[in-house]
Scaffold this motif. Structure first.
Motif, mmCIF file in Angstrom:
data_model
loop_
_atom_site.group_PDB
_atom_site.id
_atom_site.type_symbol
_atom_site.label_atom_id
_atom_site.label_comp_id
_atom_site.label_asym_id
_atom_site.label_seq_id
_atom_site.Cartn_x
_atom_site.Cartn_y
_atom_site.Cartn_z
ATOM 1 N N GLY A 16 47.192 40.613 31.649
ATOM 2 C CA GLY A 16 47.084 39.572 31.714
ATOM 3 C C GLY A 16 47.962 38.714 32.488
ATOM 4 O O GLY A 16 47.942 37.288 33.204
ATOM 5 N N THR A 76 41.219 35.205 38.346
ATOM 6 C CA THR A 76 40.684 36.078 37.052
ATOM 7 C C THR A 76 41.176 35.045 35.574
ATOM 8 O O THR A 76 41.994 33.741 35.585
ATOM 9 N N ASP A 77 41.430 36.128 34.954
ATOM 10 C CA ASP A 77 41.926 34.864 33.454
ATOM 11 C C ASP A 77 43.570 36.151 33.295
ATOM 12 O O ASP A 77 43.509 36.569 32.198
ATOM 13 N N TYR A 78 43.934 34.338 33.983
ATOM 14 C CA TYR A 78 45.615 35.333 34.219
ATOM 15 C C TYR A 78 46.237 34.462 32.720
ATOM 16 O O TYR A 78 45.718 33.126 32.309
ATOM 17 N N LYS A 79 47.543 35.072 32.482
ATOM 18 C CA LYS A 79 48.037 34.478 31.236
ATOM 19 C C LYS A 79 49.652 33.844 32.079
ATOM 20 O O LYS A 79 49.988 32.610 31.851
#
Ligand code: SAH
Length: 397
Positions: free
Chosen positions: A124, A150-153
């Motif tokens: 992530g 993206t689904d970045y943290k």
């Protein structure tokens, strides 16, 4: 829009660049001084004035910049970076779906179309490496692309240019929610601790994934394993998980001790049953020989260049002698896993080093396996230097 300069290739170099060689070298062009302005767009023509490619100025080792496209209509703009990053993400589709592995490279420099830029994914978290001031000039487009696609943290960055070794956490955190380190990543089911806030080395070298898996799944069972230049112990953890009878990890850096214990513990492996030694490998080799120690498997993964108090090691010169010392403490029918990330020599030369060392030791050997970079580290066929990793599984006897 950055300024664009035009340079012409010198005649003998034209073909190489037309075939796709990406690195702009000083000797290959007529006006290298134009590449002093980091981040400037560079149009490259052949000696007749025909378009060959477009790139940017960014000094990195012996290169002055990178060609990133051979399409005259391509501009170096946000949508160009979007396209390259989108394409690279799509190519890693299978990696994102893999439940056993959540640490891999999503952008590998020139192999994914833009030299001097790598992006790694850790459960992530995205880590961008900028290898020149020039590529750093395009920083915001890279970051925007990751944010949108993206689904970045969180996103972290490393500036791998200028004064090396000066990493400030404030500089490294870019976006998202700050991580609490270590974060735990998975590689083929093994858990590894990763620190994104401690400079360039985050705890694991992703390019050795296949090698670690092979050691665990095909070789480690019942073996005593010596892991030299062990860093955070990743090879030892995989060996132990694969049923090694005992592991010994040796690294000069103090940090390696606690980090190796941490990695063993996270996988419910008993670190107290292992040896974790903070010492110069060259000193350890002498000690091991004196004590007539020998191991079933020795992992040899030195840096290309290392200096300790007593020793200077340059892979391109000193690898054969390192191998010779390794042969002395490897059991007959034992295995040496010899690795190098030195881009100054290729696999053939590496095999010659192996031959030389075994001949001088008077030992027969055979190479059982051979690895170069894994598929998330793509390289260009006409840029051999980019394919730096060479690993050989060598059976002694
Ligand atoms: N094999 C490791 C990565 C090695 S990185 C892995 O796969 O994870 C290189 C390591 O070599 C660093 O941790 C550094 O501290 C260590 N090193 C450099 N010179 C050394 C020496 N003379 N003796 C022992 N370790 C050394």
């Amino acid at each position: 829009m950055a300024q664009e300069f035009t340079v012409k290739l010198r005649y003998p170099h034209v073909n190489k660049y037309k075939k796709g060689y990406p690195l702009i070298l000083k000797d290959a062009i007529d006006r290298p001084e134009l590449l002093k302005q980091e981040g400037a767009v560079i149009k490259v023509l052949d000696d007749q004035g025909n378009f060959v490619g477009r790139g940017f100025a960014g000094k990195q080792n012996k290169g002055l910049g990178w060609i990133v496209t051979h399409q005259e209509s391509d501009q170096l703009d946000a949508s160009f970076f979007d396209q390259k990053i989108q394409h690279a993400l799509e190519k890693r589709h299978a990696f994102f779906l893999d439940e056993d592995t959540d640490a891999f490279r999503i952008f590998n420099g020139e192999g994914d179309g833009i030299g001097g830029l790598t992006i790694d994914y850790f459960a992530g978290y995205y880590v961008i490496n900028f290898y020149s001031e020039g590529i750093y000039a395009f920083q915001s487009w890279v970051i925007d692309a990751i944010k949108r696609m993206t689904d970045y943290k969180a996103i972290y960055q490393k500036k791998r240019f200028g004064k090396q070794g000066t990493y400030i956490e404030e500089d490294e955190f870019v976006a998202g929610e700050r991580g609490e380190f270590p974060i735990i990543v998975k590689e083929n089911g093994i858990r590894l601790a990763v620190y994104l806030n401690e400079g360039a080395m985050v705890g694991v070298f992703l390019d050795q994934r296949e090698v670690r898996k092979t050691l665990r799944d095909q070789y480690a069972e019942g073996c005593s394993v010596l892991n030299t230049f062990s860093y955070t112990g990743a090879f030892s953890i995989f060996a132990s998980a694969g049923g090694a009878s005992h592991t010994t990890s040796v690294d000069l850096a103090n940090r390696s001790y606690a980090k190796t214990i941490e990695n063993f513990s996270m996988n419910a492996l008993d670190f107290e049953a292992q040896d974790i030694i903070v010492e110069d490998v060259f000193k350890y080799f002498k000690y091991a020989k004196r004590k007539e120690k020998s191991f079933d498997i020795v992992v040899l993964d030195p840096p290309s260049f290392a200096r300790s108090k007593k020793h200077m090691f340059r892979a391109e010169k000193d690898y054969p002698s390192l191998l010779k010392q390794t042969i002395d403490i490897t059991e007959d029918q034992g295995m040496i896993i010899a690795s190098t990330n030195c881009s100054k020599f290729n696999m053939n030369k590496f095999k010659q080093f192996v031959k030389q060392a075994f001949q001088q030791s008077g030992c027969p050997y055979r190479i059982e396996k051979e690895f170069s970079l894994p598929s998330d580290f793509p390289t260009l066929p006409h840029f051999k230097e980019g394919n730096y990793l060479k690993v050989l599984f060598i059976r002694k006897g």
